[in-house]
Each structure stands twice: as structure tokens, then as C-alpha cells.
Scaffold this motif. Sequence first.
Motif, PDB file in Angstrom:
ATOM      1  N   PRO A 140      43.867 -66.479  24.112  1.00 45.93           N
ATOM      2  CA  PRO A 140      42.786 -67.208  24.601  1.00 45.93           C
ATOM      3  C   PRO A 140      41.774 -65.632  25.038  1.00 45.93           C
ATOM      4  CG  PRO A 140      44.573 -68.314  25.460  1.00 45.93           C
ATOM      5  CD  PRO A 140      45.298 -67.036  24.869  1.00 45.93           C
ATOM      6  N   ARG A 141      40.668 -66.240  24.743  1.00 46.28           N
ATOM      7  CA  ARG A 141      39.492 -64.900  24.824  1.00 46.28           C
ATOM      8  C   ARG A 141      39.654 -64.371  26.226  1.00 46.28           C
ATOM      9  NH1 ARG A 141      33.582 -66.574  26.025  1.00 46.28           N
ATOM     10  NH2 ARG A 141      33.916 -68.429  27.356  1.00 46.28           N
ATOM     11  N   ALA A 142      39.738 -65.184  27.364  1.00 48.15           N
ATOM     12  CA  ALA A 142      39.832 -64.781  28.653  1.00 48.15           C
ATOM     13  C   ALA A 142      40.821 -63.640  28.648  1.00 48.15           C
ATOM     14  CB  ALA A 142      39.742 -66.117  29.569  1.00 48.15           C
ATOM     15  N   LEU A 143      41.942 -63.844  28.393  1.00 49.59           N
ATOM     16  CA  LEU A 143      42.892 -62.836  28.473  1.00 49.59           C
ATOM     17  C   LEU A 143      42.762 -61.818  27.738  1.00 49.59           C
ATOM     18  CD1 LEU A 143      45.829 -62.299  29.337  1.00 49.59           C
ATOM     19  CD2 LEU A 143      46.847 -63.756  27.270  1.00 49.59           C
ATOM     20  N   ALA A 144      42.186 -61.848  26.551  1.00 48.53           N
ATOM     21  CA  ALA A 144      41.778 -60.788  25.787  1.00 48.53           C
ATOM     22  C   ALA A 144      40.853 -60.061  26.495  1.00 48.53           C
ATOM     23  CB  ALA A 144      41.397 -61.380  24.556  1.00 48.53           C
ATOM     24  N   ALA A 145      40.033 -60.604  27.196  1.00 50.37           N
ATOM     25  CA  ALA A 145      38.859 -59.969  27.832  1.00 50.37           C
ATOM     26  C   ALA A 145      39.457 -59.134  28.857  1.00 50.37           C
ATOM     27  CB  ALA A 145      37.725 -60.753  28.289  1.00 50.37           C
ATOM     28  N   HIS A 146      40.187 -59.445  29.435  1.00 51.15           N
ATOM     29  CA  HIS A 146      40.826 -58.878  30.655  1.00 51.15           C
ATOM     30  C   HIS A 146      41.778 -57.655  30.158  1.00 51.15           C
ATOM     31  CE1 HIS A 146      39.716 -61.020  34.385  1.00 51.15           C
ATOM     32  NE2 HIS A 146      40.075 -62.312  33.713  1.00 51.15           N
ATOM     33  N   LEU A 147      42.504 -57.969  29.143  1.00 53.65           N
ATOM     34  CA  LEU A 147      43.380 -56.972  28.609  1.00 53.65           C
ATOM     35  C   LEU A 147      42.479 -55.679  28.013  1.00 53.65           C
ATOM     36  CD1 LEU A 147      46.086 -58.913  26.779  1.00 53.65           C
ATOM     37  CD2 LEU A 147      46.449 -57.433  28.652  1.00 53.65           C
ATOM     38  N   CYS A 148      41.306 -56.031  27.295  1.00 51.13           N
ATOM     39  CA  CYS A 148      40.534 -54.837  26.819  1.00 51.13           C
ATOM     40  C   CYS A 148      39.750 -54.385  27.895  1.00 51.13           C
ATOM     41  CB  CYS A 148      39.385 -55.631  25.870  1.00 51.13           C
ATOM     42  SG  CYS A 148      39.747 -56.331  24.403  1.00 51.13           S
ATOM     43  N   GLN A 149      39.449 -54.962  28.908  1.00 49.30           N
ATOM     44  CA  GLN A 149      38.599 -54.237  29.767  1.00 49.30           C
ATOM     45  C   GLN A 149      39.646 -53.405  30.660  1.00 49.30           C
ATOM     46  OE1 GLN A 149      36.447 -57.021  32.036  1.00 49.30           O
ATOM     47  NE2 GLN A 149      35.148 -55.475  33.146  1.00 49.30           N
ATOM     48  N   ALA A 150      40.770 -53.844  31.054  1.00 48.12           N
ATOM     49  CA  ALA A 150      42.023 -53.086  31.726  1.00 48.12           C
ATOM     50  C   ALA A 150      42.281 -51.750  31.110  1.00 48.12           C
ATOM     51  CB  ALA A 150      43.039 -53.859  32.223  1.00 48.12           C
ATOM     52  N   ALA A 151      42.601 -52.047  29.599  1.00 52.00           N
ATOM     53  CA  ALA A 151      43.020 -50.792  28.942  1.00 52.00           C
ATOM     54  C   ALA A 151      41.825 -49.864  28.473  1.00 52.00           C
ATOM     55  CB  ALA A 151      43.417 -51.445  27.473  1.00 52.00           C
ATOM     56  N   ALA A 152      40.582 -50.106  28.264  1.00 51.59           N
ATOM     57  CA  ALA A 152      39.527 -49.383  27.985  1.00 51.59           C
ATOM     58  C   ALA A 152      39.104 -48.530  29.148  1.00 51.59           C
ATOM     59  CB  ALA A 152      38.308 -49.923  27.328  1.00 51.59           C
ATOM     60  N   THR A 153      39.273 -49.167  30.345  1.00 52.42           N
ATOM     61  CA  THR A 153      38.755 -48.326  31.703  1.00 52.42           C
ATOM     62  C   THR A 153      39.889 -47.532  31.883  1.00 52.42           C
ATOM     63  OG1 THR A 153      37.634 -50.606  32.305  1.00 52.42           O
ATOM     64  CG2 THR A 153      38.343 -48.895  33.843  1.00 52.42           C
ATOM     65  N   GLY A 154      41.180 -48.205  31.945  1.00 48.38           N
ATOM     66  CA  GLY A 154      42.153 -47.060  32.284  1.00 48.38           C
ATOM     67  C   GLY A 154      42.471 -45.919  31.595  1.00 48.38           C
ATOM     68  N   VAL A 155      42.072 -45.885  30.187  1.00 48.25           N
ATOM     69  CA  VAL A 155      42.294 -44.871  29.201  1.00 48.25           C
ATOM     70  C   VAL A 155      40.973 -43.937  29.508  1.00 48.25           C
ATOM     71  CG1 VAL A 155      41.722 -44.047  26.818  1.00 48.25           C
ATOM     72  CG2 VAL A 155      43.371 -45.662  27.578  1.00 48.25           C
ATOM     73  N   THR A 156      39.632 -44.547  29.796  1.00 49.61           N
ATOM     74  CA  THR A 156      38.474 -43.449  30.203  1.00 49.61           C
ATOM     75  C   THR A 156      38.667 -42.986  31.410  1.00 49.61           C
ATOM     76  OG1 THR A 156      37.145 -45.412  29.069  1.00 49.61           O
ATOM     77  CG2 THR A 156      36.086 -43.615  30.113  1.00 49.61           C
ATOM     78  N   LEU A 157      39.204 -43.545  32.393  1.00 47.84           N
ATOM     79  CA  LEU A 157      39.573 -43.133  33.682  1.00 47.84           C
ATOM     80  C   LEU A 157      40.379 -41.722  33.662  1.00 47.84           C
ATOM     81  CD1 LEU A 157      39.208 -46.145  36.114  1.00 47.84           C
ATOM     82  CD2 LEU A 157      37.587 -44.097  35.791  1.00 47.84           C
ATOM     83  N   SER A 158      41.439 -42.031  32.796  1.00 45.88           N
ATOM     84  CA  SER A 158      42.671 -41.096  32.564  1.00 45.88           C
ATOM     85  C   SER A 158      42.056 -39.911  31.763  1.00 45.88           C
ATOM     86  CB  SER A 158      43.535 -41.739  31.940  1.00 45.88           C
ATOM     87  OG  SER A 158      44.739 -40.903  31.578  1.00 45.88           O
ATOM     88  N   LEU A 159      41.234 -39.938  30.821  1.00 47.85           N
ATOM     89  CA  LEU A 159      40.681 -38.831  30.023  1.00 47.85           C
ATOM     90  C   LEU A 159      39.761 -38.087  30.894  1.00 47.85           C
ATOM     91  CD1 LEU A 159      40.098 -40.576  26.724  1.00 47.85           C
ATOM     92  CD2 LEU A 159      41.606 -38.727  27.225  1.00 47.85           C
ATOM     93  N   ILE A 160      38.765 -38.968  31.818  1.00 48.18           N
ATOM     94  CA  ILE A 160      37.947 -38.159  32.793  1.00 48.18           C
ATOM     95  C   ILE A 160      38.745 -37.282  33.625  1.00 48.18           C
ATOM     96  CG2 ILE A 160      36.356 -38.403  34.743  1.00 48.18           C
ATOM     97  CD1 ILE A 160      35.409 -41.154  33.099  1.00 48.18           C
ATOM     98  N   ALA A 161      39.914 -37.584  34.034  1.00 49.82           N
ATOM     99  CA  ALA A 161      40.500 -36.911  35.111  1.00 49.82           C
ATOM    100  C   ALA A 161      41.165 -35.712  34.367  1.00 49.82           C
ATOM    101  CB  ALA A 161      41.806 -37.999  35.643  1.00 49.82           C
ATOM    102  N   THR A 162      41.263 -35.550  33.155  1.00 50.45           N
ATOM    103  CA  THR A 162      42.023 -34.822  32.434  1.00 50.45           C
ATOM    104  C   THR A 162      41.179 -33.397  32.039  1.00 50.45           C
ATOM    105  OG1 THR A 162      43.666 -36.301  31.316  1.00 50.45           O
ATOM    106  CG2 THR A 162      43.364 -33.934  30.598  1.00 50.45           C
ATOM    107  N   PRO A 163      41.591 -32.297  32.537  1.00 51.90           N
ATOM    108  CA  PRO A 163      40.641 -31.193  32.292  1.00 51.90           C
ATOM    109  C   PRO A 163      40.161 -30.889  30.896  1.00 51.90           C
ATOM    110  CG  PRO A 163      42.511 -30.615  33.850  1.00 51.90           C
ATOM    111  CD  PRO A 163      42.603 -31.801  33.489  1.00 51.90           C
ATOM    112  N   GLY A 164      39.233 -30.448  30.440  1.00 54.95           N
ATOM    113  CA  GLY A 164      38.629 -30.735  29.093  1.00 54.95           C
ATOM    114  C   GLY A 164      39.543 -29.833  27.873  1.00 54.95           C
ATOM    115  N   PRO A 165      40.001 -28.867  28.533  1.00 59.08           N
ATOM    116  CA  PRO A 165      41.047 -28.348  27.418  1.00 59.08           C
ATOM    117  C   PRO A 165      42.331 -28.867  27.156  1.00 59.08           C
ATOM    118  CG  PRO A 165      40.308 -26.640  29.021  1.00 59.08           C
ATOM    119  CD  PRO A 165      39.944 -27.781  29.476  1.00 59.08           C
TER     120      PRO A 165
END
Length: 232
Positions: A140-165
Motif C-alpha cells: 500500500p502506498r501509505a506504507l511505501a511512503a513511510h518506508l521511502c521517507q525513513a530510508a532517504a532521510t536516514g541515509v542523507t543524515l548519515s552521509l551528512i554526519a560522515t566527514p567528506g573524505p
Amino acid sequence: MDDVKAHTRQRILAVAADILENQGAQAVSTRSVAAAAGIRAASLYQLFGDKDGLLAAVAVQAFHHYLAEKRTVAPSADPVEDMRRGWDAHVGFGLRHPAVYLLMFGTDRPGRRPPAADEAHRLLLRFLDRVAASGRLRVPRALAAHLCQAAATGVTLSLIATPGPDRDLEISAIMRETLIGALTTDPTPDSDPALAARALALDAALTAADEPIALRPPETALLRDWLQRLAR
């Protein structure tokens, strides 16, 4: 709001966003923003209430810029490929504007929703309707939306927290493909799509319908409940 107030408000938001981007959230205060904008602190309080109100307004404006970037990419004929492009655009925005992204999608205490969460969720639901209408959504799209949002936000925050090199963008690509593989099916040839996918496609069509359908509201609700059950 008159023109003078609107102009002052925009100047304050621009100054606050500039301080946030260049000096970090700790440098943003009502005093520093008022001084940089050349106004009295009282004027800032009149327009935004306090620092939290100011930061919330900065987050809303940043989300409008985020949407403007996404709208520059025209949808293709393949909604699943557009999921990839949407993911990459989301992560890219976060890496280009880390302090603003943290303000938009981060939270400073448990139970508090980030300022951009609701709007981002509604946007994602509309986007996933295209995937469902193509018969390629597994859940169902509601579940898909929650999963997409959680995954994309989590990955982005993790990459932001990682030093550039040490930052490895392959992590984003792997997570993206894992998620898409779990949420979507391969294109169906000329044969009918699976029953679950067809149920989700019909549910999406009901959501997107411009004209009233020939069912009473309780009947529509019952039909949608059946479609959701068939999609499980």
C-alpha cells in the motif's frame, strides 16, 4: 501583510538562512539575525514570535526551494525510474545544504515532527500514486511512503554526519536499489499484472479521480478496504 512587512520578513529569512548555511545552527539567534538584517529585535519577534518560530519559517522556505528543484526534473514514462531520480535529488539536496536539511528533516526532541515532514509525506504519496497506477507497487502506498521517507532521510543524515573524505555515496545507491526492489515489481509484459498490483492500481485511480464515482461514501470506503486487503 503589507509590502513593507513582507519585504522585512523575506530579508530576515534570507539572513537567517545565510547564517545557518555558513555558520551553523548554533550561530542563529534572534540577536544575531536582527543585527545582520539591520532591524530591531522587536520587529523580528513581531513577525516570528521567537527563535523557534523563525527557524520553522526558515525550514518552510527551504522546503519550497527543495520542491522548486524537484519540479525542474520532468517526470518520465517510467515512474520507478523516477523514484531513483527523486531519491538522488533528495540526497543531493541534503549534501549541498546540510545545515538546512537538518533543520528541515531533523528533530531536536522525541515525538516532535520535523517541519517539512507532513508536506514531504503528502508529496511522496502523490508521487507513489503513479507507481501504483502502473501496477508496479507491491505494498500500500501509505506504507511505501513511510518506508521511502525513513530510508532517504536516514541515509542523507548519515552521509551528512560522515566527514567528506570518508563519505561513500555507494551507500545511498545500495539503499535506494534495495528499497525499490522491496517496494516495486518488474514491468509486466503483455500479461495482466498480479492481483495485488492491480488492486493498488485501482486504489490509486480512485484517489486521483477528478470526477465523483458512482458509489456512496460508505461504499467507496468499503471498496478501498477490500482493495487494501487484496494488496497485502
